[in-house]
Design a protein around this motif. Structure first.
Motif, PDB file in Angstrom:
ATOM      1  N   ARG A 182      89.450  35.141  39.079  1.00  0.00           N
ATOM      2  CA  ARG A 182      89.511  33.808  38.467  1.00  0.00           C
ATOM      3  C   ARG A 182      89.282  33.878  36.958  1.00  0.00           C
ATOM      4  O   ARG A 182      89.816  33.045  36.204  1.00  0.00           O
ATOM      5  N   PHE A 183      88.511  34.862  36.505  1.00  0.00           N
ATOM      6  CA  PHE A 183      88.351  35.032  35.060  1.00  0.00           C
ATOM      7  C   PHE A 183      89.699  35.394  34.428  1.00  0.00           C
ATOM      8  O   PHE A 183      90.098  34.836  33.410  1.00  0.00           O
ATOM      9  N   VAL A 184      90.391  36.333  35.043  1.00  0.00           N
ATOM     10  CA  VAL A 184      91.689  36.788  34.526  1.00  0.00           C
ATOM     11  C   VAL A 184      92.699  35.645  34.501  1.00  0.00           C
ATOM     12  O   VAL A 184      93.521  35.524  33.579  1.00  0.00           O
ATOM     13  N   GLU A 185      92.647  34.781  35.508  1.00  0.00           N
ATOM     14  CA  GLU A 185      93.577  33.660  35.571  1.00  0.00           C
ATOM     15  C   GLU A 185      93.311  32.620  34.487  1.00  0.00           C
ATOM     16  O   GLU A 185      94.239  32.013  33.958  1.00  0.00           O
ATOM     17  N   ARG A 186      92.048  32.430  34.159  1.00  0.00           N
ATOM     18  CA  ARG A 186      91.660  31.303  33.287  1.00  0.00           C
ATOM     19  C   ARG A 186      91.427  31.699  31.829  1.00  0.00           C
ATOM     20  O   ARG A 186      91.730  30.930  30.913  1.00  0.00           O
ATOM     21  N   PHE A 187      90.890  32.910  31.593  1.00  0.00           N
ATOM     22  CA  PHE A 187      90.435  33.266  30.254  1.00  0.00           C
ATOM     23  C   PHE A 187      91.068  34.564  29.754  1.00  0.00           C
ATOM     24  O   PHE A 187      91.699  35.298  30.518  1.00  0.00           O
ATOM     25  N   ARG A 188      90.841  34.840  28.483  1.00  0.00           N
ATOM     26  CA  ARG A 188      91.242  36.103  27.873  1.00  0.00           C
ATOM     27  C   ARG A 188      90.019  36.705  27.198  1.00  0.00           C
ATOM     28  O   ARG A 188      89.423  36.077  26.328  1.00  0.00           O
ATOM     29  N   PRO A 189      89.622  37.924  27.601  1.00  0.00           N
ATOM     30  CA  PRO A 189      88.383  38.493  27.082  1.00  0.00           C
ATOM     31  C   PRO A 189      88.536  39.066  25.677  1.00  0.00           C
ATOM     32  O   PRO A 189      89.609  39.513  25.276  1.00  0.00           O
ATOM     33  N   ARG A 190      87.440  39.060  24.944  1.00  0.00           N
ATOM     34  CA  ARG A 190      87.325  39.739  23.665  1.00  0.00           C
ATOM     35  C   ARG A 190      85.956  40.410  23.611  1.00  0.00           C
ATOM     36  O   ARG A 190      84.997  39.904  24.177  1.00  0.00           O
ATOM     37  N   VAL A 191      85.893  41.555  22.934  1.00  0.00           N
ATOM     38  CA  VAL A 191      84.622  42.262  22.767  1.00  0.00           C
ATOM     39  C   VAL A 191      84.484  42.591  21.282  1.00  0.00           C
ATOM     40  O   VAL A 191      85.095  43.528  20.782  1.00  0.00           O
ATOM     41  N   VAL A 192      83.716  41.798  20.574  1.00  0.00           N
ATOM     42  CA  VAL A 192      83.549  41.955  19.132  1.00  0.00           C
ATOM     43  C   VAL A 192      82.330  42.811  18.803  1.00  0.00           C
ATOM     44  O   VAL A 192      82.284  43.491  17.795  1.00  0.00           O
ATOM     45  N   SER A 193      81.324  42.770  19.673  1.00  0.00           N
ATOM     46  CA  SER A 193      80.096  43.562  19.507  1.00  0.00           C
ATOM     47  C   SER A 193      79.322  43.190  18.251  1.00  0.00           C
ATOM     48  O   SER A 193      78.804  44.039  17.530  1.00  0.00           O
ATOM     49  N   THR A 194      79.246  41.904  17.999  1.00  0.00           N
ATOM     50  CA  THR A 194      78.370  41.338  16.977  1.00  0.00           C
ATOM     51  C   THR A 194      78.182  39.865  17.291  1.00  0.00           C
ATOM     52  O   THR A 194      79.080  39.224  17.854  1.00  0.00           O
ATOM     53  N   THR A 195      77.035  39.315  16.930  1.00  0.00           N
ATOM     54  CA  THR A 195      76.771  37.902  17.210  1.00  0.00           C
ATOM     55  C   THR A 195      77.549  36.968  16.295  1.00  0.00           C
ATOM     56  O   THR A 195      77.429  35.744  16.418  1.00  0.00           O
ATOM     57  N   LEU A 196      78.370  37.506  15.404  1.00  0.00           N
ATOM     58  CA  LEU A 196      79.315  36.664  14.681  1.00  0.00           C
ATOM     59  C   LEU A 196      80.159  35.866  15.676  1.00  0.00           C
ATOM     60  O   LEU A 196      80.543  34.724  15.412  1.00  0.00           O
ATOM     61  N   ALA A 197      80.421  36.456  16.839  1.00  0.00           N
ATOM     62  CA  ALA A 197      81.223  35.780  17.863  1.00  0.00           C
ATOM     63  C   ALA A 197      80.536  34.535  18.411  1.00  0.00           C
ATOM     64  O   ALA A 197      81.216  33.616  18.884  1.00  0.00           O
ATOM     65  N   VAL A 198      79.202  34.484  18.365  1.00  0.00           N
ATOM     66  CA  VAL A 198      78.502  33.277  18.814  1.00  0.00           C
ATOM     67  C   VAL A 198      78.798  32.129  17.852  1.00  0.00           C
ATOM     68  O   VAL A 198      79.098  31.004  18.262  1.00  0.00           O
ATOM     69  N   ALA A 199      78.739  32.422  16.554  1.00  0.00           N
ATOM     70  CA  ALA A 199      79.088  31.402  15.560  1.00  0.00           C
ATOM     71  C   ALA A 199      80.533  30.954  15.727  1.00  0.00           C
ATOM     72  O   ALA A 199      80.867  29.785  15.502  1.00  0.00           O
ATOM     73  N   TRP A 200      81.403  31.859  16.144  1.00  0.00           N
ATOM     74  CA  TRP A 200      82.814  31.502  16.345  1.00  0.00           C
ATOM     75  C   TRP A 200      83.003  30.488  17.471  1.00  0.00           C
ATOM     76  O   TRP A 200      83.976  29.733  17.455  1.00  0.00           O
ATOM     77  N   VAL A 201      82.103  30.466  18.456  1.00  0.00           N
ATOM     78  CA  VAL A 201      82.184  29.431  19.492  1.00  0.00           C
ATOM     79  C   VAL A 201      81.937  28.063  18.854  1.00  0.00           C
ATOM     80  O   VAL A 201      82.663  27.102  19.112  1.00  0.00           O
TER      81      VAL A 201
END
Length: 279
Positions: A182-201
């Motif tokens: 269901r994850f594959v059907e609904r979302f697209r994963p990314r792995v940035v490996s920094t909490t900059l990605a939290v700010a991006w949300v």
């Protein structure tokens, strides 16, 4: 604006931004150079850039708030007396990225008063953006101009932290989440490996962010969590409880639907429905 106290000529919000900018300038200056690595533990390390960026940040904070306490990634906790004001400082989140000349890093500064983070700033040294919150508003500053952060799940991009530690590995692993049908059907994963990605949300550049870990008083995550909360994201732990209680971890999503879908996938994994064991 951030809080002003007696004798304080700069607001807490502006001080957090100024401190993050000071750290970001040091990180930029070191980029592409052969930085010295200093071993820490379990394969973790700091670099010259981490240490000098932290020194720059602490210099800004101590000059303006000499009575405040500080908890910094490289130098630990400092300050004496009974102040409830604690600055949480992560001078370079994404050290391994930086050490191999990858620009995906963040400089994080947050102020906790009592149990609540009241201001925070997360700087992208290379895009030269500062994501900030005064606990009410949340914006990104580019070239001196502020723009309000507006979360959006439209991209369907979910950033997942795959780095250890995994305190809840018996019931949850982020790597298993990526293999869920269901994850594959609904979302697209990314792995940035920094909490900059939290700010991006908070900024609408990611639909969500998921990680394991005990994040209370985390110098890495305090700023990003505060940004997301102020921007109106849905923020809980991996069990749907407040992120600093229960199992911990973090599921931060742009909207309630995305959050509910991710929590259902995590719950399915906890119930044994993930299907694919880790090697």
């Amino acid at each position: 604006m951030g809080n002003r106290g007696r004798g304080m000529s700069i607001s807490d919000r502006d001080l957090a931004i100024k401190a993050a900018e000071a750290g970001a300038a040091v990180v930029r200056a070191h980029y592409g150079t052969s930085v010295v690595r200093f071993a820490k533990s379990a394969g973790d390390f700091a670099t010259t850039a981490d240490i000098e960026a932290e020194e720059a940040i602490l210099g800004v904070l101590r000059a303006a708030r000499p009575d405040d306490h500080v908890w910094a990634e490289e130098s630990g906790r400092s300050g004496t007396g009974g102040s409830e004001r604690l600055w949480l400082v992560d001078p370079l989140c994404g050290t391994l990225n930086f050490a191999v000349h990858n620009m995906l890093v963040a400089v994080n500064v947050a102020l906790r008063v009592g149990t609540r983070v009241v201001v925070a700033a997360s700087a992208d040294p290379f895009a030269q953006e500062i994501f900030w919150t005064d606990g009410v508003d949340a914006s990104v500053r580019r070239a001196g101009v502020d723009q309000r952060l507006v979360p959006s799940a439209e991209s369907r991009l979910v950033d997942v932290n795959l780095d250890p530690p995994f305190p809840n590995e018996s019931v949850f692993r982020a790597a298993r989440l990526l293999a869920h049908e269901r994850f594959v059907e609904r979302f697209r994963p990314r792995v940035v490996s920094t909490t900059l990605a939290v700010a991006w949300v908070a900024a609408g550049r990611r639909a969500a962010y998921v990680t394991d870990g005990q994040l209370r008083d985390s110098v890495h995550f305090a700023a990003g969590i505060a940004l997301c909360a102020a921007a109106g994201c849905v923020v809980t732990g991996i069990d749907g409880q407040p992120w600093h209680t229960g199992l911990g971890g973090l599921v931060v999503a742009a909207d309630a639907r995305t959050h509910a879908e991710l929590l259902a996938l995590v719950a399915d994994q906890r119930a044994g429905g993930a299907g694919l064991p880790l090697p």
